[in-house]
Design an enzyme around this catalytic site. Structure first.
Site: not given
Ligand code: VGL
Ligand code: ZN
Length: 206
Positions: A8, A106, A151
């Protein structure tokens, strides 16, 4: 064989983005350097529909940081982030992507959040990442990216549960830190589950 898993590293998690992680930008040069050490690299991408149930804006009267029950799972509410096709959902512009074998998206089901690159939070949905890595003969994962306490952590925990040997590259991650010590707590939790904590410099000799 080993693989680098980049979690991410998207604009919304970088300072200036919708769910900014402090110093999130500083890991990009490290991750680019790490990529030269790996023959097998995959990335995950938080990829939400606009009506996603993890967005506070989609729950009347609710604020970011409050909790709701989403399909039977306790869900913390986030700002609108990583909406499919938006600039915020794109990878950081300086992140090298040309060596990647695949990208696993995701959080695409509005009814459940998905912190892990492997499974939805209720484990119903499977991104296919575990099968893909196993098919490719990967047994050892080196995980980096954003965010350490969400994540990245859940990707590490699910990787262990799936039977991989898992290393967290701690300095190539940054945490949301809703509480000041969430980074440290996440590292403890990953260690307790069987992950090894390493630093980028230990991988320079690979
Ligand atoms: C994430 C909160 C919501 C992350 C993704 O990538 O850590 N955190 N969505
Ligand atoms: Zn998200």
């Amino acid at each position: 064989m080993k693989a680098l898993v980049i979690v991410d590293v998207q604009n919304d998690f970088i300072p200036g983005g919708a769910l900014a992680v402090q110093e999130g930008n500083t890991i990009v040069p490290l991750i680019n350097e790490l990529q030269s050490k790996f023959e097998f690299i995959v990335a995950t991408q938080d990829w939400h529909p606009a009506d996603h149930g993890s967005f506070a804006a989609n729950h009347e009267g609710k604020q970011v940081g409050e909790f709701v029950n989403l399909n039977g799972v306790q869900q913390i509410l986030w700002p609108v982030h990583c909406v499919q096709g938006t600039a915020g959902a794109a990878f950081h512009p300086a992140l090298e992507t040309k060596l990647w074998k695949a990208i696993f998206q995701k959080g695409t089901n509005s009814l459940v959040d998905s912190y892990s690159g492997f499974f939805d939070n209720n484990r119903q949905g499977d991104t296919g990442l575990a099968f893909y890595l196993k098919e490719a003969g990967i047994s050892e994962l080196f995980v980096c990216g954003l965010a350490t306490d969400y994540c990245v952590k859940f990707t590490v925990l699910d990787g262990l549960a799936e039977g991989f040997k898992v290393h967290l590259i701690a300095d190539a991650t940054r945490a949301v830190n809703l509480q000041v010590n969430d980074f440290d707590l996440a590292l403890e939790e990953m260690k307790a589950a069987g992950a090894t904590i390493v630093e980028t410099k230990e991988l320079r000799s690979l």
